[in-house]
Scaffold this motif. Structure first.
Motif, PDB file in Angstrom:
ATOM      1  N   GLY A 120       0.805  -1.212   0.000  1.00  0.00           N
ATOM      2  CA  GLY A 120       0.000   0.000   0.000  1.00  0.00           C
ATOM      3  C   GLY A 120       0.835   1.257   0.000  1.00  0.00           C
ATOM      4  N   PRO A 121       0.412   2.319  -0.680  1.00  0.00           N
ATOM      5  CA  PRO A 121       1.233   3.533  -0.780  1.00  0.00           C
ATOM      6  C   PRO A 121       1.565   4.158   0.566  1.00  0.00           C
ATOM      7  N   SER A 122       0.616   4.131   1.522  1.00  0.00           N
ATOM      8  CA  SER A 122       0.909   4.699   2.840  1.00  0.00           C
ATOM      9  C   SER A 122       2.015   3.913   3.531  1.00  0.00           C
ATOM     10  N   ALA A 123       1.973   2.589   3.374  1.00  0.00           N
ATOM     11  CA  ALA A 123       3.017   1.752   3.966  1.00  0.00           C
ATOM     12  C   ALA A 123       4.359   1.987   3.285  1.00  0.00           C
ATOM     13  N   VAL A 124       4.324   2.202   1.966  1.00  0.00           N
ATOM     14  CA  VAL A 124       5.561   2.469   1.233  1.00  0.00           C
ATOM     15  C   VAL A 124       6.202   3.764   1.741  1.00  0.00           C
ATOM     16  N   ILE A 125       5.388   4.798   1.950  1.00  0.00           N
ATOM     17  CA  ILE A 125       5.917   6.061   2.463  1.00  0.00           C
ATOM     18  C   ILE A 125       6.572   5.846   3.821  1.00  0.00           C
ATOM     19  N   GLU A 126       5.891   5.092   4.674  1.00  0.00           N
ATOM     20  CA  GLU A 126       6.432   4.827   6.009  1.00  0.00           C
ATOM     21  C   GLU A 126       7.751   4.061   5.909  1.00  0.00           C
ATOM     22  N   GLN A 127       7.810   3.080   5.041  1.00  0.00           N
ATOM     23  CA  GLN A 127       9.009   2.259   4.907  1.00  0.00           C
ATOM     24  C   GLN A 127      10.182   3.055   4.353  1.00  0.00           C
ATOM     25  N   TYR A 128       9.880   4.032   3.504  1.00  0.00           N
ATOM     26  CA  TYR A 128      10.948   4.761   2.831  1.00  0.00           C
ATOM     27  C   TYR A 128      11.302   6.087   3.509  1.00  0.00           C
ATOM     28  N   LYS A 129      10.842   6.278   4.731  1.00  0.00           N
ATOM     29  CA  LYS A 129      11.228   7.489   5.449  1.00  0.00           C
ATOM     30  C   LYS A 129      12.739   7.625   5.624  1.00  0.00           C
ATOM     31  N   PRO A 130      13.469   6.553   5.895  1.00  0.00           N
ATOM     32  CA  PRO A 130      14.938   6.710   5.991  1.00  0.00           C
ATOM     33  C   PRO A 130      15.557   7.208   4.695  1.00  0.00           C
ATOM     34  N   GLU A 131      15.058   6.723   3.549  1.00  0.00           N
ATOM     35  CA  GLU A 131      15.578   7.180   2.265  1.00  0.00           C
ATOM     36  C   GLU A 131      15.217   8.646   2.024  1.00  0.00           C
ATOM     37  N   LEU A 132      14.005   9.029   2.419  1.00  0.00           N
ATOM     38  CA  LEU A 132      13.597  10.427   2.285  1.00  0.00           C
ATOM     39  C   LEU A 132      14.491  11.325   3.144  1.00  0.00           C
ATOM     40  N   ALA A 133      14.807  10.843   4.347  1.00  0.00           N
ATOM     41  CA  ALA A 133      15.654  11.629   5.249  1.00  0.00           C
ATOM     42  C   ALA A 133      17.044  11.855   4.662  1.00  0.00           C
ATOM     43  N   LEU A 134      17.524  10.906   3.887  1.00  0.00           N
ATOM     44  CA  LEU A 134      18.859  11.035   3.310  1.00  0.00           C
ATOM     45  C   LEU A 134      18.936  12.158   2.281  1.00  0.00           C
ATOM     46  N   VAL A 135      17.848  12.361   1.536  1.00  0.00           N
ATOM     47  CA  VAL A 135      17.880  13.367   0.463  1.00  0.00           C
ATOM     48  C   VAL A 135      17.235  14.685   0.871  1.00  0.00           C
ATOM     49  N   ALA A 136      16.505  14.692   1.984  1.00  0.00           N
ATOM     50  CA  ALA A 136      15.708  15.862   2.348  1.00  0.00           C
ATOM     51  C   ALA A 136      16.582  17.051   2.732  1.00  0.00           C
ATOM     52  N   ALA A 137      16.087  18.250   2.427  1.00  0.00           N
ATOM     53  CA  ALA A 137      16.723  19.469   2.918  1.00  0.00           C
ATOM     54  C   ALA A 137      16.747  19.425   4.442  1.00  0.00           C
ATOM     55  N   SER A 138      17.727  20.081   5.034  1.00  0.00           N
ATOM     56  CA  SER A 138      17.985  19.915   6.465  1.00  0.00           C
ATOM     57  C   SER A 138      16.832  20.371   7.352  1.00  0.00           C
ATOM     58  N   HIS A 139      16.010  21.308   6.857  1.00  0.00           N
ATOM     59  CA  HIS A 139      14.923  21.805   7.702  1.00  0.00           C
ATOM     60  C   HIS A 139      13.668  20.925   7.645  1.00  0.00           C
ATOM     61  N   VAL A 140      13.676  19.915   6.783  1.00  0.00           N
ATOM     62  CA  VAL A 140      12.499  19.068   6.623  1.00  0.00           C
ATOM     63  C   VAL A 140      12.395  18.081   7.784  1.00  0.00           C
ATOM     64  N   LYS A 141      11.226  18.043   8.416  1.00  0.00           N
ATOM     65  CA  LYS A 141      10.929  17.041   9.433  1.00  0.00           C
ATOM     66  C   LYS A 141      10.230  15.883   8.732  1.00  0.00           C
ATOM     67  N   VAL A 142      10.927  14.781   8.608  1.00  0.00           N
ATOM     68  CA  VAL A 142      10.459  13.701   7.744  1.00  0.00           C
ATOM     69  C   VAL A 142       9.137  13.120   8.222  1.00  0.00           C
ATOM     70  N   ASP A 143       8.921  13.048   9.534  1.00  0.00           N
ATOM     71  CA  ASP A 143       7.643  12.531  10.042  1.00  0.00           C
ATOM     72  C   ASP A 143       6.489  13.413   9.575  1.00  0.00           C
ATOM     73  N   THR A 144       6.662  14.728   9.688  1.00  0.00           N
ATOM     74  CA  THR A 144       5.631  15.657   9.237  1.00  0.00           C
ATOM     75  C   THR A 144       5.451  15.565   7.732  1.00  0.00           C
ATOM     76  N   PHE A 145       6.563  15.488   7.013  1.00  0.00           N
ATOM     77  CA  PHE A 145       6.547  15.352   5.558  1.00  0.00           C
ATOM     78  C   PHE A 145       5.731  14.125   5.151  1.00  0.00           C
ATOM     79  N   ALA A 146       5.995  13.004   5.808  1.00  0.00           N
ATOM     80  CA  ALA A 146       5.293  11.760   5.483  1.00  0.00           C
ATOM     81  C   ALA A 146       3.800  11.878   5.786  1.00  0.00           C
ATOM     82  N   ARG A 147       3.446  12.523   6.900  1.00  0.00           N
ATOM     83  CA  ARG A 147       2.026  12.685   7.235  1.00  0.00           C
ATOM     84  C   ARG A 147       1.301  13.519   6.183  1.00  0.00           C
TER      85      ARG A 147
END
Length: 259
Positions: A14-41
């Protein structure tokens, strides 16, 4: 995107599960001010609010993650007017496309730390608009907010730099906008944002042009380099974060938007 696609096929579904699973990958590329938990929500919320988007993400999760990676790298909020998430069909296949909105471009200008304010407006036929380069520092634009403003006739954008100087003023007429629209594949399609949200596209075209003349950054900066306060100074040798994610004068969509 193929690596993301292959990895996703080995993970869940499911896409929501995919987003949750890929939060570490998102954190690696995200701009420093991005809060990945908020981004994912925000991303999950966008899926829940738009069944067509959720369906496209379900059928093509790799396209969803590709769009989210771009948003994270730019430091923009997905599923908002900074960075739209839209379902399209490309060659008959559903996918999620990320589109930088004009508010996202304005955010990137603020992030660079050189501008204290950014003005992006459209001009309509019944507005009063006056701007003479060399005579006026900024456009004089008077609007009857409660009357009939008429059809769109132009757009403009400028930034007020931290020291009070005005950047180059970008003024676009119908012909300028038409040329930008002509470079957008599918601009005349039934579901193209040039049809569904024309004013926003005029604003985006002006904001994108302004991004050539003032610094833009995916990273929020507190320190302001003194030279950046020079009126009309181009952004310099640093590549704009928009160059790959949102090429200048290219339309935000290259397929049929799913209604």
């Amino acid at each position: 995107m193929s690596q993301i696609s292959n990895a996703i096929e080995k993970r869940d579904q499911g896409p929501s599960a995919v987003i949750e699973q890929y939060k570490p990958e998102l954190a690696l590329v995200a701009a420093s001010h991005v809060k990945v938990d908020t981004f994912a929500r925000l991303a999950v919320g966008a899926l829940r609010q738009n069944p067509k988007l959720a369906e496209a993400a379900q059928k093509n999760p790799a396209s969803l993650m590709s769009a989210l990676m771009t948003a994270a790298r730019l430091g923009l909020e997905p599923g908002t007017e900074q960075f739209y998430l839209r379902p399209i069909k490309r060659r008959g296949q559903p996918e999620v496309q990320g589109i930088v909105g004009y508010q996202g471009i304005v955010e990137l200008i603020y992030n660079a730390g050189a501008a204290s304010s950014v003005v992006v407006e459209v001009v309509r036929a019944h507005d009063e608009f006056n701007y003479v380069p060399g005579l006026h520092e900024r456009p004089v634009h008077r609007v009857d907010w409660f009357g009939d403003r008429g059809d769109l006739v132009g757009a403009y954008a400028y930034a007020v730099m931290q020291g009070g100087a005005t950047s180059k003023v970008v003024v676009l007429n119908r012909d300028h906008i038409a040329r930008a629209k002509a470079k957008s594949d599918g601009a005349d399609g039934e579901y193209s944002p040039w049809r569904t949200d024309e004013e926003a596209m005029w604003l985006k075209t002006a904001a994108r042009r302004l991004g050539k003349w003032v610094p833009t950054s995916a990273e929020k900066r507190n320190a302001v380099v003194e030279r950046l306060d020079t009126p009309g100074l181009p952004a310099g040798s640093e590549a704009s974060p928009l160059d790959d994610a949102d090429p200048d004068d290219e339309g935000p969509i290259e397929g049929e938007l799913v209604d």
